[in-house]
Scaffold this motif. Structure first.
Motif, mmCIF file in Angstrom:
data_model
loop_
_atom_site.group_PDB
_atom_site.id
_atom_site.type_symbol
_atom_site.label_atom_id
_atom_site.label_comp_id
_atom_site.label_asym_id
_atom_site.label_seq_id
_atom_site.Cartn_x
_atom_site.Cartn_y
_atom_site.Cartn_z
ATOM 1 N N ALA A 127 70.096 50.435 103.445
ATOM 2 C CA ALA A 127 70.757 50.660 102.158
ATOM 3 C C ALA A 127 71.968 49.754 101.983
ATOM 4 C CB ALA A 127 71.173 52.125 102.032
ATOM 5 N N HIS A 128 72.436 49.142 103.062
ATOM 6 C CA HIS A 128 73.590 48.242 103.004
ATOM 7 C C HIS A 128 73.191 46.783 103.212
ATOM 8 C CE1 HIS A 128 75.777 52.040 103.523
ATOM 9 N NE2 HIS A 128 76.828 51.414 103.036
ATOM 10 N N LEU A 129 71.890 46.480 103.122
ATOM 11 C CA LEU A 129 71.440 45.095 103.252
ATOM 12 C C LEU A 129 71.371 44.431 101.885
ATOM 13 C CD1 LEU A 129 68.543 45.268 105.886
ATOM 14 C CD2 LEU A 129 70.832 44.287 106.214
ATOM 15 N N ALA A 130 71.881 43.215 101.811
ATOM 16 C CA ALA A 130 71.744 42.418 100.602
ATOM 17 C C ALA A 130 70.306 41.891 100.521
ATOM 18 C CB ALA A 130 72.735 41.255 100.645
ATOM 19 N N PRO A 131 69.867 41.425 99.349
ATOM 20 C CA PRO A 131 68.520 40.823 99.262
ATOM 21 C C PRO A 131 68.349 39.724 100.292
ATOM 22 C CG PRO A 131 69.437 41.141 97.072
ATOM 23 C CD PRO A 131 70.535 41.462 98.043
ATOM 24 N N GLY A 132 67.278 39.788 101.050
ATOM 25 C CA GLY A 132 67.051 38.826 102.128
ATOM 26 C C GLY A 132 67.782 39.162 103.403
ATOM 27 N N GLY A 133 68.529 40.278 103.405
ATOM 28 C CA GLY A 133 69.312 40.650 104.574
ATOM 29 C C GLY A 133 68.477 41.208 105.704
ATOM 30 N N CYS A 134 69.066 41.245 106.899
ATOM 31 C CA CYS A 134 68.332 41.686 108.087
ATOM 32 C C CYS A 134 69.196 42.601 108.947
ATOM 33 C CB CYS A 134 67.892 40.477 108.905
ATOM 34 S SG CYS A 134 66.820 40.888 110.312
ATOM 35 N N LEU A 135 68.565 43.640 109.454
ATOM 36 C CA LEU A 135 69.159 44.532 110.444
ATOM 37 C C LEU A 135 68.587 44.187 111.808
ATOM 38 C CD1 LEU A 135 70.501 47.177 111.608
ATOM 39 C CD2 LEU A 135 68.394 48.356 110.900
ATOM 40 N N GLN A 136 69.457 44.005 112.817
ATOM 41 C CA GLN A 136 69.018 43.808 114.193
ATOM 42 C C GLN A 136 69.778 44.778 115.081
ATOM 43 O OE1 GLN A 136 69.010 39.051 113.963
ATOM 44 N NE2 GLN A 136 67.918 39.858 115.743
#
Length: 568
Positions: A316-325
């Motif tokens: 929910a806190h990722l920008a478009p194209g963002g990634c969680l690792q």
């Protein structure tokens, strides 16, 4: 030539991908006579004092290479086993500033005030006490200096935008229980442990506008993020951890926005291009938690439920194209072939709303280790108690762990990492509906993955629709080994190996080996399937089906890559 010293407490490792991480460390059994309950709360971080500290560390040339040069291979190997006596003995006759700093901050040995002042002439003893990094005590008519925190050099080699950047940092954290002789306090802040090193290696280092390190601890992940993110925010529920991150950022002259709070509370309404997290994921029995709760490893949630909560809030806190690792662990029942059910469901539930809103989501879930619950319990009990526990206490708590897992039907715990990426909509065109692609793999063998391996996997989770008419290139690090029964014309076993970080070593069929062998960017699978079928005496439909199942893994792992189209 790079020297590699594999270690947990020495924590010296060079990542083959270029995210090199070298850290001089170790634990001294005697320990300074300092009450650690007051440590870190007294950190001053006065800019003038911080500048003086940095100036003295630079003047002392206190680097990883210099410290290694002060010690013999025997002493370094002993440090790897948590034994610092050899190193301390070798250092006693060395008087250089680097040796003095190593004695007091790495080996946690008291040093005379005169020696400390010689090593840190700008900051001085009084300045170091005021800063909060040492205490002094009188003994036999002399003043001695004791470390209040663990401080050590760290060398990083980070590939950013195709160029490897090298950084020399110093990283502070709490003294360990092996240094103090006491179990860690509940708000103990861990240094650069193996989990941190793993996530440092796995993180993609593409330049981004913004990055968040959720659960920053001592701030080592945050320092790395600062090398390729224009803005970096670090959060932790522990104000003590936030103070360490602030201290390390100031010491290394890195601009970090540090905020105290639980999970994503400090960043409500904000989005980031990259979110990293090494969360406190240890699955602690409630009966054990009521006696002690170590913040750095236990998030206080029931069972393994902290991980799905983090995934849900992170996406929910990722920008478009963002990634969680992130690193994670998950509970597994008796049938280990279904280990992926829990982490896969977590990703599906967390991204359901995004997918319904037309976002395409890619997720890669990797299990690197699968341990039985007894081994898992032993790990974390030793982490908490070390050798400072009576056998009866150990046995009673051990039983608590085993009973707790048995009650939940858990026989194993999987350890690995999760990467979730939101795809950008092409040309900002709204999509009617999105989709989710999740691939879960158990990769206990092969080279440890790095950021490039993660990026390759995420880029290839979706197999080209017209894969038969695509052209593929075999990567240069791919090798093939064939094993024959003496006298037989056909191989009994064919193995494909990769030498790059994240490279795998696996057995393949002759059909798959044949495709890999002819993948030179010229021929398509459609063109070679008839020849492979004829050569092996198989039906073309069988060969086609086998390759259709194999190509996704070959692309994810980087054995093959799509060849550029002629116009490019």
């Amino acid at each position: 030539m790079t020297r590699v010293i594999p270690s947990v407490t020495l924590r010296f490792a060079i990542d083959e991908v270029g995210v090199g991480s070298r850290n001089v460390g170790g634990l001294w059994q005697g320990g300074p006579k300092v009450e650690m309950e007051e440590a870190m709360g007294q950190l001053n971080m006065e800019p003038v004092l911080m500048a003086a500290l940095r100036s003295d560390l630079l003047a002392a040339d206190w680097t990883v290479d210099v410290v290694e040069g002060l010690l013999s291979p025997m002493a370094l190997a002993a440090m790897d086993r948590d034994q610092l006596v050899p190193a301390a003995l070798e250092m006693r006759n060395q008087t250089s500033p680097a040796a003095v700093l190593t004695m007091v901050f790495v080996l946690a040995q008291p040093v005379r005030a005169g020696s400390f002042a010689y090593a840190m002439p700008t900051l001085g003893v009084d300045g170091a006490v005021s800063l909060g990094i040492i205490t002094t005590e009188g003994r036999e008519g002399e003043v001695w200096c004791n470390a209040v925190l663990d401080l050590r050099p760290h060398t990083a080699a980070i590939p950013v935008g195709g160029v490897t950047e090298r950084h020399q940092w110093w990283v502070a954290s709490d003294l360990s229980q092996a240094q103090t002789g006491r179990p860690p306090r509940e708000d103990y802040v861990l240094g650069i442990a193996s989990a941190s090193t793993n996530l440092l290696r796995l993180t993609m280092r593409d330049p981004v506008a913004s990055a968040l390190d959720m659960g920053c601890g001592c701030g080592i992940l945050t320092l790395y993020l600062s090398t390729h993110a224009q803005k970096v925010v670090a959060t932790d529920i522990s104000e003590r951890a936030c103070n360490f991150t602030r201290f390390n950022a100031a010491l290394n002259q890195v601009d970090i926005d540090v905020r105290q709070g639980s999970l994503f509370d400090p960043v409500v309404g904000q989005s980031f291009d990259l979110i990293t997290s090494n969360p406190p994921f240890v699955i602690t029995p409630e009966a054990v938690r009521t006696r002690t709760n170590l913040e750095y490893r236990d998030g206080g949630m029931v069972r393994d439920n902290l991980i799905p909560l983090i995934i849900e809030q992170a996406v929910a806190h990722l920008a478009p194209g963002g990634c969680l690792q992130m690193l994670a662990n998950w509970e597994v029942g008796s049938d280990t072939k279904w280990w992926q059910r829990r982490p896969t469901r977590w990703v599906e539930d967390a991204t359901a709303t995004l997918v319904a809103d037309g976002v395409e989501v890619d997720a890669w879930v990797v299990q690197r280790d699968l341990v039985d619950v007894a081994q898992y319990a032993e790990w974390w009990m030793r982490d908490q108690w070390g050798d400072n526990v009576e056998r009866g206490v150990w046995n009673a708590e051990y039983a608590e762990w085993i009973r707790d897992f048995a009650k939940a039907g858990t026989e194993y715990v999987g350890l690995g990492f999760i990467a979730v990426r939101l795809r950008r909509r092409k040309d900002d065109v709204e999509m009617v509906s999105g989709d989710l692609t999740v691939v879960a793999e158990y990769l206990p063998e092969g080279e440890p993955a790095n950021g490039n391996a993660v990026k390759t996997a995420l880029n290839n989770l979706r197999t080209p629709r017209d894969w038969k008419n695509a052209t593929f290139l075999r990567r240069s690090d791919v090798r093939e080994a064939r094993y024959y029964v003496p006298g037989q014309p056909d191989p009994e076993l064919v193995r494909i190996t990769q030498g790059c970080p994240g490279g795998r070593d696996r057995s393949v069929s002759s059909v798959v080996a044949a495709l890999v062998g002819v993948s030179d960017g010229e021929l398509t699978p459609a063109q070679v399937i008839p020849a492979i079928a004829a050569l092996l005496g198989r039906e073309e439909s069988e060969v086609s089906l086998e390759l259709e199942e194999a190509v996704p893994e070959l692309l994810r792992s980087g054995v093959l890559e799509e060849a550029p189209s002629p116009e490019h």
